[in-house]
Design an enzyme around this catalytic site. Structure first.
Site, PDB file in Angstrom:
ATOM      1  N   TYR A  38       7.605   1.701  -7.884  1.00  0.00           N
ATOM      2  CA  TYR A  38       6.894   0.423  -7.952  1.00  0.00           C
ATOM      3  C   TYR A  38       6.453   0.121  -9.398  1.00  0.00           C
ATOM      4  O   TYR A  38       6.590  -1.010  -9.869  1.00  0.00           O
ATOM      5  CB  TYR A  38       5.676   0.436  -7.010  1.00  0.00           C
ATOM      6  CG  TYR A  38       6.039   0.701  -5.569  1.00  0.00           C
ATOM      7  CD1 TYR A  38       7.161   0.114  -4.986  1.00  0.00           C
ATOM      8  CD2 TYR A  38       5.263   1.543  -4.774  1.00  0.00           C
ATOM      9  CE1 TYR A  38       7.504   0.364  -3.661  1.00  0.00           C
ATOM     10  CE2 TYR A  38       5.597   1.796  -3.444  1.00  0.00           C
ATOM     11  CZ  TYR A  38       6.721   1.209  -2.899  1.00  0.00           C
ATOM     12  OH  TYR A  38       7.058   1.455  -1.589  1.00  0.00           O
ATOM     13  N   GLU A  42       0.859  -1.177   0.000  1.00  0.00           N
ATOM     14  CA  GLU A  42       0.000   0.000   0.000  1.00  0.00           C
ATOM     15  C   GLU A  42       0.888   1.217   0.000  1.00  0.00           C
ATOM     16  O   GLU A  42       1.933   1.219   0.653  1.00  0.00           O
ATOM     17  CB  GLU A  42      -0.886   0.044   1.252  1.00  0.00           C
ATOM     18  CG  GLU A  42      -2.155  -0.738   1.095  1.00  0.00           C
ATOM     19  CD  GLU A  42      -2.355  -1.709   2.234  1.00  0.00           C
ATOM     20  OE1 GLU A  42      -1.588  -1.656   3.203  1.00  0.00           O
ATOM     21  OE2 GLU A  42      -3.274  -2.541   2.136  1.00  0.00           O
TER      22      GLU A  42
HETATM   23  C1  LIG Z   1      10.690   5.498  -2.052  1.00  0.00           C
HETATM   24  C2  LIG Z   1      12.204   5.462  -1.917  1.00  0.00           C
HETATM   25  C3  LIG Z   1      12.656   4.205  -1.145  1.00  0.00           C
HETATM   26  C4  LIG Z   1      12.808   5.385  -3.355  1.00  0.00           C
HETATM   27  O1  LIG Z   1      14.222   5.391  -3.279  1.00  0.00           O
HETATM   28  P1  LIG Z   1      15.080   6.412  -4.175  1.00  0.00           P
HETATM   29  O2  LIG Z   1      16.509   6.094  -3.957  1.00  0.00           O
HETATM   30  O3  LIG Z   1      14.625   7.787  -3.887  1.00  0.00           O
HETATM   31  O4  LIG Z   1      14.619   6.042  -5.651  1.00  0.00           O
HETATM   32  P2  LIG Z   1      15.571   5.609  -6.860  1.00  0.00           P
HETATM   33  O5  LIG Z   1      16.663   6.620  -7.030  1.00  0.00           O
HETATM   34  O6  LIG Z   1      15.967   4.188  -6.680  1.00  0.00           O
HETATM   35  O7  LIG Z   1      14.579   5.775  -8.087  1.00  0.00           O
HETATM   36  C5  LIG Z   1      13.770   4.718  -8.487  1.00  0.00           C
HETATM   37  C6  LIG Z   1      12.596   5.265  -9.267  1.00  0.00           C
HETATM   38  O8  LIG Z   1      11.770   6.023  -8.383  1.00  0.00           O
HETATM   39  C7  LIG Z   1      11.214   7.117  -9.109  1.00  0.00           C
HETATM   40  N1  LIG Z   1      11.754   8.363  -8.598  1.00  0.00           N
HETATM   41  C8  LIG Z   1      12.892   8.569  -7.865  1.00  0.00           C
HETATM   42  N2  LIG Z   1      13.012   9.875  -7.540  1.00  0.00           N
HETATM   43  C9  LIG Z   1      11.946  10.504  -8.102  1.00  0.00           C
HETATM   44  C10 LIG Z   1      11.481  11.840  -8.101  1.00  0.00           C
HETATM   45  N3  LIG Z   1      12.167  12.817  -7.463  1.00  0.00           N
HETATM   46  N4  LIG Z   1      10.314  12.127  -8.741  1.00  0.00           N
HETATM   47  C11 LIG Z   1       9.601  11.165  -9.346  1.00  0.00           C
HETATM   48  N5  LIG Z   1       9.976   9.861  -9.382  1.00  0.00           N
HETATM   49  C12 LIG Z   1      11.136   9.531  -8.764  1.00  0.00           C
HETATM   50  C13 LIG Z   1      11.642   6.927 -10.541  1.00  0.00           C
HETATM   51  O9  LIG Z   1      10.710   6.078 -11.179  1.00  0.00           O
HETATM   52  C14 LIG Z   1      12.945   6.214 -10.364  1.00  0.00           C
HETATM   53  O10 LIG Z   1      13.323   5.515 -11.521  1.00  0.00           O
HETATM   54  P3  LIG Z   1      14.214   6.227 -12.669  1.00  0.00           P
HETATM   55  O11 LIG Z   1      15.335   6.935 -11.968  1.00  0.00           O
HETATM   56  O12 LIG Z   1      14.660   5.093 -13.515  1.00  0.00           O
HETATM   57  O13 LIG Z   1      13.293   7.186 -13.312  1.00  0.00           O
HETATM   58  C15 LIG Z   1      12.764   6.734  -1.207  1.00  0.00           C
HETATM   59  O14 LIG Z   1      12.475   7.867  -2.007  1.00  0.00           O
HETATM   60  C16 LIG Z   1      12.218   6.949   0.189  1.00  0.00           C
HETATM   61  O15 LIG Z   1      12.784   6.440   1.150  1.00  0.00           O
HETATM   62  N6  LIG Z   1      11.124   7.712   0.313  1.00  0.00           N
HETATM   63  C17 LIG Z   1      10.525   8.014   1.630  1.00  0.00           C
HETATM   64  C18 LIG Z   1       9.884   6.784   2.221  1.00  0.00           C
HETATM   65  C19 LIG Z   1       8.776   6.252   1.330  1.00  0.00           C
HETATM   66  O16 LIG Z   1       8.012   6.993   0.749  1.00  0.00           O
HETATM   67  N7  LIG Z   1       8.680   4.910   1.257  1.00  0.00           N
HETATM   68  C20 LIG Z   1       7.650   4.252   0.472  1.00  0.00           C
HETATM   69  C21 LIG Z   1       6.478   3.941   1.318  1.00  0.00           C
HETATM   70  S1  LIG Z   1       5.206   3.077   0.415  1.00  0.00           S
END
Ligand SMILES: CC(C)(COP(=O)(O)OP(=O)(O)OC[C@H]1O[C@@H](n2cnc3c(N)ncnc32)[C@H](O)[C@@H]1OP(=O)(O)O)[C@@H](O)C(=O)NCCC(=O)NCCS
Length: 162
Positions: free
Chosen positions: A115, A103
């Site tokens: 995702y 979720e």
């Molecule tokens: C969600 C989370 C784990 C993703 O990790 P991340 O290191 O930021 O993401 P990544 O660099 O691996 O990016 C993976 C994909 O996420 C998306 N993404 C990453 N940053 C983004 C941004 N600023 N805007 C939109 N999409 C984004 C893109 O699809 C990206 O793929 P791409 O680079 O090939 O386009 C991290 O942002 C986080 O900890 N967020 C706060 C906690 C959270 O929301 N957890 C999820 C709860 S359901």
């Protein structure tokens, strides 16, 4: 970088990341319970010095439910979140999971994009699921499709290519 199972000594650092990541963060007891829950698979991503992030699943029968995932805000946007998710889904598959469910807040576009990029699909909405009234999207993936032969292998340092 490596992924390993979390332990009690990791909780202070995990709580630090959790508080920096969510408007309604889990507390110490919630994480401590996960360490004792036999259905819970709780992983951390770390380098030689520190923990960068964590992911926690419940595996029930052949379904892995992603209960929590977060990365240190300083490390985000460089592919490590995807690496953490991909590698831990691989571990869930080794434990017998065939599907993954989660979720996510309907406005958490970064997480939703992540995702979708790994093959999760929107299954539905849980209206006002969160305590502050926000809706949750329910997302699901078949691990076979996420992890299939031709899928990008995030076991390599994905970041190097960027
Ligand atoms: C969600 C989370 C784990 C993703 O990790 P991340 O290191 O930021 O993401 P990544 O660099 O691996 O990016 C993976 C994909 O996420 C998306 N993404 C990453 N940053 C983004 C941004 N600023 N805007 C939109 N999409 C984004 C893109 O699809 C990206 O793929 P791409 O680079 O090939 O386009 C991290 O942002 C986080 O900890 N967020 C706060 C906690 C959270 O929301 N957890 C999820 C709860 S359901």
């Amino acid at each position: 970088m490596r992924i390993r199972y979390a332990s009690f000594k990791d909780l202070p650092r995990i709580l630090e990341i959790e508080k920096a990541s969510f408007p309604l963060p889990w507390g110490f007891l919630s994480f401590a319970k996960e360490l004792e829950n036999p259905y819970s698979y709780f992983f951390v991503l770390e380098d030689e010095e520190n923990i960068w992030g964590y992911a926690c699943y419940w595996i029930i029968k052949d379904e892995a439910y992603l209960a929590n995932i977060a990365l240190d805000p300083e490390k985000r946007g460089k592919g490590w979140g995807r690496y953490l998710l991909y590698q831990t889904l691989k571990e869930c598959a080794k434990k017998g999971a065939k599907d993954a469910m989660l979720e996510v807040r309907a406005t958490n576009f970064v997480a939703i994009n992540l995702y979708l990029s790994l093959g999760f699909e929107k299954l539905g909405v849980r209206p006002r699921y969160y305590e502050d009234g926000e809706d949750a999207l329910i997302m699901k993936a078949k691990l076979e499709e996420v992890l299939h032969e031709g899928a990008r292998d995030y076991s390599k340092a994905y970041r190097e290519k960027r």
